[in-house]
Design a protein around this motif. Sequence first.
Motif, PDB file in Angstrom:
ATOM      1  N   SER A   1       1.265  -0.961   0.196  1.00  0.00           N
ATOM      2  CA  SER A   1       0.014   0.338  -0.116  1.00  0.00           C
ATOM      3  C   SER A   1       0.614   1.016  -0.048  1.00  0.00           C
ATOM      4  CB  SER A   1      -0.902   0.184   1.544  1.00  0.00           C
ATOM      5  OG  SER A   1      -2.105  -1.079   1.348  1.00  0.00           O
ATOM      6  N   THR A   2       0.004   1.831  -0.821  1.00  0.00           N
ATOM      7  CA  THR A   2       1.437   3.848  -1.148  1.00  0.00           C
ATOM      8  C   THR A   2      -0.085   4.650  -0.337  1.00  0.00           C
ATOM      9  OG1 THR A   2       0.400   4.492  -2.626  1.00  0.00           O
ATOM     10  CG2 THR A   2       2.327   2.963  -2.597  1.00  0.00           C
ATOM     11  N   GLY A   3       1.766   5.788   0.314  1.00  0.00           N
ATOM     12  CA  GLY A   3       0.373   6.679   1.128  1.00  0.00           C
ATOM     13  C   GLY A   3       0.521   6.992   2.245  1.00  0.00           C
ATOM     14  N   ASP A   4       1.063   8.710   3.011  1.00  0.00           N
ATOM     15  CA  ASP A   4       1.952   9.132   4.433  1.00  0.00           C
ATOM     16  C   ASP A   4       0.568   8.795   5.023  1.00  0.00           C
ATOM     17  OD1 ASP A   4       4.291   9.448   3.661  1.00  0.00           O
ATOM     18  OD2 ASP A   4       3.894  11.699   2.375  1.00  0.00           O
ATOM     19  N   GLU A   5      -0.648   8.860   4.486  1.00  0.00           N
ATOM     20  CA  GLU A   5      -1.663   8.603   5.607  1.00  0.00           C
ATOM     21  C   GLU A   5      -2.273   7.436   6.030  1.00  0.00           C
ATOM     22  OE1 GLU A   5      -1.849   8.299   1.763  1.00  0.00           O
ATOM     23  OE2 GLU A   5      -4.020   8.436   0.905  1.00  0.00           O
ATOM     24  N   VAL A   6      -2.200   6.514   4.836  1.00  0.00           N
ATOM     25  CA  VAL A   6      -2.547   5.168   5.349  1.00  0.00           C
ATOM     26  C   VAL A   6      -1.563   4.598   6.534  1.00  0.00           C
ATOM     27  CG1 VAL A   6      -2.082   2.835   4.182  1.00  0.00           C
ATOM     28  CG2 VAL A   6      -2.661   5.071   3.057  1.00  0.00           C
TER      29      VAL A   6
ATOM     30  N   SER B   1      -0.951  -0.086  -4.323  1.00  0.00           N
ATOM     31  CA  SER B   1      -2.402   0.126  -4.457  1.00  0.00           C
ATOM     32  C   SER B   1      -1.821   1.782  -4.290  1.00  0.00           C
ATOM     33  CB  SER B   1      -3.665  -0.065  -3.741  1.00  0.00           C
ATOM     34  OG  SER B   1      -3.427  -0.005  -1.630  1.00  0.00           O
ATOM     35  N   GLY B   2      -3.241   2.997  -4.409  1.00  0.00           N
ATOM     36  CA  GLY B   2      -2.382   3.880  -4.224  1.00  0.00           C
ATOM     37  C   GLY B   2      -1.341   5.049  -5.440  1.00  0.00           C
ATOM     38  N   GLY B   3      -1.533   6.092  -5.317  1.00  0.00           N
ATOM     39  CA  GLY B   3      -0.459   7.094  -6.095  1.00  0.00           C
ATOM     40  C   GLY B   3      -0.600   6.680  -7.066  1.00  0.00           C
ATOM     41  N   VAL B   4      -1.268   7.038  -8.009  1.00  0.00           N
ATOM     42  CA  VAL B   4      -1.597   5.994  -9.376  1.00  0.00           C
ATOM     43  C   VAL B   4      -2.673   7.968  -9.925  1.00  0.00           C
ATOM     44  CG1 VAL B   4      -0.867   4.064  -9.935  1.00  0.00           C
ATOM     45  CG2 VAL B   4      -3.798   3.858  -9.325  1.00  0.00           C
TER      46      VAL B   4
ATOM     47  N   GLY C   1      -2.209  14.226  -8.932  1.00  0.00           N
ATOM     48  CA  GLY C   1      -1.732  14.838  -7.586  1.00  0.00           C
ATOM     49  C   GLY C   1      -1.275  13.968  -7.072  1.00  0.00           C
ATOM     50  N   ASP C   2      -0.378  13.234  -7.155  1.00  0.00           N
ATOM     51  CA  ASP C   2       0.635  12.299  -6.797  1.00  0.00           C
ATOM     52  C   ASP C   2       2.104  12.686  -7.412  1.00  0.00           C
ATOM     53  OD1 ASP C   2      -1.884  10.436  -6.571  1.00  0.00           O
ATOM     54  OD2 ASP C   2       0.027   9.753  -4.112  1.00  0.00           O
ATOM     55  N   HIS C   3       2.941  12.837  -6.060  1.00  0.00           N
ATOM     56  CA  HIS C   3       4.065  13.183  -6.472  1.00  0.00           C
ATOM     57  C   HIS C   3       5.298  12.689  -8.223  1.00  0.00           C
ATOM     58  CE1 HIS C   3       3.707  14.515  -2.838  1.00  0.00           C
ATOM     59  NE2 HIS C   3       3.519  13.440  -2.116  1.00  0.00           N
TER      60      HIS C   3
END
Length: 419
Positions: free
Chosen positions: A194-199, A259-262, A265-267
Motif C-alpha cells: 500500500s502507498t500513502g503517507d495517510e495510511v 494501491s494508491g498513488g496513481v 496529484g501524486d508526486h
Amino acid sequence: MCVVRISPTSARAAERLLTVDEALERILARVHPLPPREMPLLDALGRTLAVDVVADRDVPPFRNSAMDGYAVRGEDVASAPVRLRVVGAVAAGGVPERAVARGEAMRIMTGAPMPDGADTVVRVEDTDNADDVVTVTVATPTGLSVRQAGEDLARGTTVLRAGSLLRPAEIGLLASLGIPRPSVVGRPRVAVLSTGDEVVEVTESPGPGKIRDANRYSVASAILASSCEPQLRSIVRDTPEALRAALHDAMSADAIVTSGGVSVGDHDWVKPVVSELGTLDVWAIAIRPGRPLAFAQLRGDGRVVPLFGLPGNPVSALLTFELFVRPALLRMSGRTKLQRPRARATLLDPLDKPGFLRFFARAIYDPTAGTVGLTGPQGSGILRSMSLANCLVDAPAGPSRIAAGESVEVILTDLPEDH
Ligand code: AMP
Ligand code: MG
C-alpha cells in the motif's frame, strides 16, 4: 504510481482514454504462465494442469458389478420369477473362480469383477437372497448394473487438457490414473504494497488525517481467492527512497500489486523510480470506478516482474483488481478461462453514471426473479457497496442514466470464470 495530468472532461483527454478491453489486452499480452513443476496430488488442488493427461489404461480396468446381487446371463432373467443355481460368490478385490453358464448365478458384491459368461447383475433386493438356488423375482434387462471396463476413462483418450483447473474430481481422476505428482503451473507469489503517507497499519489507531490500510488486506484476499499466494509487504511512504526500497524488495515475487498513488496529484518521482527498474505505462481507462491504472514490467536477475498499480480508493482498488489483475494472475497460473459468467437482468433502481465512461455498479443479482438492484451509494470510497454485492452491473459508455426496468448485463463475480 504516477502522475496523470489530464482532465477527464477535456476532448484531448477523452482521446487518450483506453477502453477496458484495450487495457486488458495489453496486460494479457505481457504476462505469461509460470514454468510447470511436479507436486504431490493434494498440493495440486486449485492449480492448473501444465500438460495433457492421457489414460494409459482403462478406468475401471475390468468389467465389474455396480450392485450387490447375482451375476447372471441376461437371457435367463428376461422374465420373472425364475430359479437359478448359485455357483459361487465373488467379493470386491476377489476374482471369480469360474464362469456363469445358462441357468446359473454367482453372488457378486459391488466393485467385484464380473465372471465370464455373465452380462447382467440382478440386485439382491430383486431376489429371495438364497444360497443354493436363488429365485429372481423381478425381470431384469440385459446389461443392467454392470460397469464396463473403461467406461469412466478409456485407454488412450485425453482425460484432462493442459489448462484444466484441478478440482477435487480432477484430483480423483489423476489418482485413478496413477499420477501421484502431476505437472502443474506454479502458483504466482504476489507482493502486495500500500502507498500513502495517510495510511497506517490495521493495528494502529489512526491519528488526525490518517486512515487504516484496507487495501493491502482486501487485495491480498483477492489474490488468495484467485488461488495465488499473497505476500503482505509494507506500507510505503510517499518518498522516492521508500518506494525504491519497497520495489527492490518486492521483486523477489512473481508479480507486484500496489494501491494508491496513481491518481492526479501524486508526486512526480513515482515515474522515475519505477522507470529505474523497468518500463511503466499509466493508463487512463474509460471506467468508473478506477480510472487510472499503472502497469509496469520490472527487470532484474533475468526476470520480468509485472507490477499493477491500482488506485487507492478501496472500491477502485478491488474493482480494477477484478477487471485487470485477476485475469492476469489466472493467465500466469496457466488458466485459459479468464472471464466471469455474465447474465442479463432487469434493473430495479435507476443508475446514474458519467456518460463517457463504462460504469461498474455494485449490485445484488437475483437469478430467480431475473432482477438486479444496486447496493446503495456507489462512491468509490464506499467499500460496503462491494461487501453487499454479489455481482457488478456492467453499464456501457454512452448513456448517463439507465432507467429502472431496463435490461442490463451483470458480471457474476462470485462464480468462477467460465470462458
Ligand atoms: P490515491 O489513489 O493514493 O490518491 O488514494 C485515493 C484515496 O484512497 C484516498 O482517499 C486515500 O486515502 C485512499 N486510500 C489510499 N490507499 C488506501 C488504503 N491502503 N486503504 C484505504 N484507503 C486508501
Ligand atoms: Mg496516495
